[in-house]
Design an enzyme around this catalytic site. Sequence first.
Site, PDB file in Angstrom:
ATOM      1  N   LEU A 161       0.859  -1.188   0.000  1.00 27.30           N
ATOM      2  CA  LEU A 161       0.000   0.000   0.000  1.00 27.30           C
ATOM      3  C   LEU A 161       0.892   1.234   0.000  1.00 27.30           C
ATOM      4  CD1 LEU A 161      -3.121   0.482   0.260  1.00 27.30           C
ATOM      5  CD2 LEU A 161      -2.725   0.774   2.708  1.00 27.30           C
ATOM      6  N   HIS A 162       0.800   2.026  -1.072  1.00 25.56           N
ATOM      7  CA  HIS A 162       1.687   3.194  -1.127  1.00 25.56           C
ATOM      8  C   HIS A 162       1.091   4.411  -1.822  1.00 25.56           C
ATOM      9  CE1 HIS A 162       2.275   1.770  -5.241  1.00 25.56           C
ATOM     10  NE2 HIS A 162       2.779   2.945  -5.517  1.00 25.56           N
ATOM     11  N   ARG A 163       0.005   4.254  -2.568  1.00 25.72           N
ATOM     12  CA  ARG A 163      -0.496   5.383  -3.362  1.00 25.72           C
ATOM     13  C   ARG A 163      -1.015   6.500  -2.462  1.00 25.72           C
ATOM     14  NH1 ARG A 163      -0.373   4.745  -8.552  1.00 25.72           N
ATOM     15  NH2 ARG A 163      -0.107   2.628  -9.361  1.00 25.72           N
ATOM     16  N   PRO A 164      -0.644   7.759  -2.754  1.00 28.00           N
ATOM     17  CA  PRO A 164      -1.116   8.872  -1.936  1.00 28.00           C
ATOM     18  C   PRO A 164      -2.629   8.890  -1.760  1.00 28.00           C
ATOM     19  CG  PRO A 164       0.601   9.634  -3.415  1.00 28.00           C
ATOM     20  CD  PRO A 164       0.306   8.208  -3.799  1.00 28.00           C
ATOM     21  N   ASP A 239      -2.022  -1.857  -4.216  1.00 30.78           N
ATOM     22  CA  ASP A 239      -2.412  -0.754  -5.092  1.00 30.78           C
ATOM     23  C   ASP A 239      -1.320  -0.481  -6.116  1.00 30.78           C
ATOM     24  OD1 ASP A 239      -0.493   0.490  -3.516  1.00 30.78           O
ATOM     25  OD2 ASP A 239      -1.850   1.947  -2.618  1.00 30.78           O
TER      26      ASP A 239
END
Length: 322
Positions: A161-164, A239
């Site tokens: 999980l990394h998307r802003p 993601d």
Amino acid sequence: MAGAFLEELDINEPHYHLNAGSGTHAEQTARIMVAFEGVCLKEKPDVVVVVGDVNSTLACSITAKKLGIRVAHVEAGLRSGDLTMPEEINRIVTDAVSDLLFASEKSAVENLRREGKRDDQIFFVGNIMIDTLYYGLKKIAHTRANGGSKSETNRYCIATLHRPSNVDEKERLEGIISALAEISKDMPVYFPVHPRTISNLERFGLKGILEHSNIILMAPLSYLQFLQFLKDAALVLTDSGGVQEEATVLGTPCFTLRENTERPITVEEGTNTIVGTTPERILEEYRKFRAGIVKKGRIPELWDGRCAERIVDILITKFSEL
């Protein structure tokens, strides 16, 4: 983690380090452009090959084009239709200035044609990331044959999980983490945490959810470490765009924590399911998964580990004609 990637994939040390560092999109892009312009002026390349959809892809393609240098884009034509994604802007602008466009799937070819690109600019070559995947699998097999460690053999999930858009808003991040915590009651969830994500979990006061779950927090993994976990997982929740592709080739069921994907072939032919970002939808799909409704996929056309060979052959042919 650049050093780990170079070592694991047996890549030679780069001749140049741009040292752009982090920062806002504008800051990072500007630093890359200034540094890369110096490289281009010194080396005077015939063509600049850019890969993917990150800020360096955009920065280097624009810099080269303004210097009159031809640009070739690997992974061209992928579109999510979501202009709130920084990567979508990078993809569109890079393709707009590129002379040669190397596409990983047929939908990308059609996107480029709709945007006015000529057929003699577009080449369906397959997926460059899968070349790396097959190379990595061979290295993992060699390591295991020589007594190296194996990932957990019991059933487990792995999550990234990394998307802003997912981690910068408290409500959305809390919903996703709550869903992961619920899934972890059924099987362990290994969670290599992106620095941005762990920072926001602390800032929003959400680490308590993790502490009362079977989510196993991990430091960011190297490529081969992550590949080993992904290969053996019962399910991946992510993601990431690249993980969708890797999961498809590995046959690992994939839940994409987004409302869209720029890689539709992973849904149409692969193991990928778009599950959104609300805990209700994520858990609804997980209940189907636990009931045995598991998506089976197949490996898409030309995802065979020979994409780089095809690209090199085309570059040689094209530039020998000039």
